[in-house]
Design an enzyme around this catalytic site. Structure first.
Site, short mmCIF file in Angstrom:
data_model
loop_
_atom_site.label_atom_id
_atom_site.label_comp_id
_atom_site.label_asym_id
_atom_site.label_seq_id
_atom_site.Cartn_x
_atom_site.Cartn_y
_atom_site.Cartn_z
N CYS A 129 0.82 -1.22 0.00
CA CYS A 129 0.00 0.00 0.00
C CYS A 129 0.85 1.27 0.00
O CYS A 129 0.55 2.23 -0.72
CB CYS A 129 -0.95 -0.01 1.19
N HIS A 242 -2.67 6.41 4.42
CA HIS A 242 -1.24 6.46 4.70
C HIS A 242 -0.69 7.81 4.22
O HIS A 242 -1.04 8.27 3.12
CB HIS A 242 -0.50 5.36 3.93
#
Ligand code: NAP
Length: 334
Positions: A129, A242
């Protein structure tokens, strides 16, 4: 238009659920959806286009008649079951780290290296990710200015560790605010009101496995082993999204930062959000649920003639996992 039989392995997990939502939201041509999980969740249901579909237990024979098998149930599950899917004639798109660095497995972010899909042998890997959003922001810079060195620090949300980690942040936050003790189960340290500079296990060189994934996967996707990259990956008490502080030493100094902003904003899947006077920059809380990767805090690095600084944020369950996997399937169909 052709329609496809799509299996989702790990359909009850955070990535699996996002995969099913993404297939629905993007109107992917699904003839039949086959949600698969462990015996624990077999018999439960997932919702797809208004219907409740029963989750089946993953077995070696789950893939008969399947066109696309989207895996997100952990590396060992992919290792064991992806070969059965390929043998049945399915194309596997794998969200786990298991196949990513295999030489004959393309590692793909479609906006960056869709050409790598050609000649695949039935398995395509989705990057980590934190890598997916990073390479999106790096690619236009790489093509226009060249890149010498990259220094990354990440601020990664708990959803990156799955459903139990989401529960841990919630339970631990409540316990802390109520003055109760909470024993961490998922993380090495308390995650509420804390930051943890360890994601995954440590390797012999002192880096964590997550840091080495970012380094190696970025080189593979940008097809440049000579890139100098270093990373520190950190878990923060954020549910989804994130964030990354990225220092990029380019080969050539851009004429202006407005030139860089325009370049990044024009790249598919990237949006620039960068208005310091109004305190406008990407934050994970505000961008959870968005498809694009956002870039802000763009500025020249004061310490290095050809360096720039940027702040990169994306929804890790979308571009970092489910959205990218579905985009890979769309690219294959196209
Ligand atoms: N979270 C992210 O941002 C992210 C991003 C990229 C890649 N990934 C990768 O995607 C994978 C799944 O992550 P996640 O965050 O979705 O985890 P998660 O929320 O913990 O979900 C795990 C899923 O795997 C299933 N599963 C576990 N053991 C199984 C077994 N023996 N047989 C069949 N299914 C089994 C679970 O089913 P049950 O309900 O039956 O337990 C559940 O559906 C991991 O490999 C992770 O590294 C995650």
């Amino acid at each position: 238009m052709s329609k496809y039989v799509v299996a989702v392995v790990g359909a009850t997990g955070v990535v699996g659920k996002e995969l099913i939502e993404t297939l629905e939201a993007r109107n992917f041509p699904v003839k039949t959806l086959i949600p698969l999980a462990s015996a624990r969740s077999a018999g439960s249901t997932v919702s797809f286009h208004g219907a409740d579909i029963v989750v089946a237990e993953l077995t070696e024979t789950s893939f008969e008649g399947v066109d696309y098998a989207l895996f997100s149930a952990g590396g060992s599950i992919s290792e064991t079951f992806a070969p059965f899917a390929v043998k049945s004639g399915a194309i596997v798109i794998d969200n786990t780290s298991h196949f990513r660095m295999h030489e004959d497995v393309p590692l793909v972010v479609p906006e960056v290296n869709a050409h790598a899909l050609k000649g695949n042998k039935g398995i395509i890997a989705n990057p980590n990710c934190s890598t997916a959003q990073l390479v999106l922001a790096l690619k236009p810079l790489y093509d226009s200015y060249g890149i010498e060195r990259i220094v990354i620090s990440t601020y990664q949300s708990v959803s990156g560790s799955g459903k139990e980690a989401i529960e841990e942040l919630e339970a631990h936050s409540r316990a802390s605010l109520n003055g109760r003790h909470y024993e961490p189960k998922v993380y090495q340290h308390p995650i509420a009101f804390n930051v943890i500079p360890q994601i995954d296990v440590f390797e012999d060189n002192g880096y964590t496995k997550e840091e080495m994934k970012m380094i190696n996967e970025t080189k593979k996707i940008l097809e440049d082993d000579s890139l100098k990259i270093t990373a520190t990956t950190v878990r923060v008490p954020v549910f989804i999204g994130h964030s990354e502080s990225v220092n990029v030493q380019l080969k050539r100094r851009p004429e202006s930062m407005d030139e860089v902003r325009a370049l990044l904003d024009a790249f598919p899947g990237l949006s620039v959000m960068d208005n310091p006077e109004k305190s406008e920059y990407p934050t994970p809380r505000e961008l959870a649920g968005k498809d694009d990767t956002y870039v802000g805090r763009l500025r020249y690095d004061l310490s290095e003639e050809t360096g720039i600084e940027m702040w990169v944020v994306a929804d890790n369950l979308r571009k970092g996992a489910a959205l990218n996997a579905v985009q890979i399937a769309e690219a294959l169909i196209a």
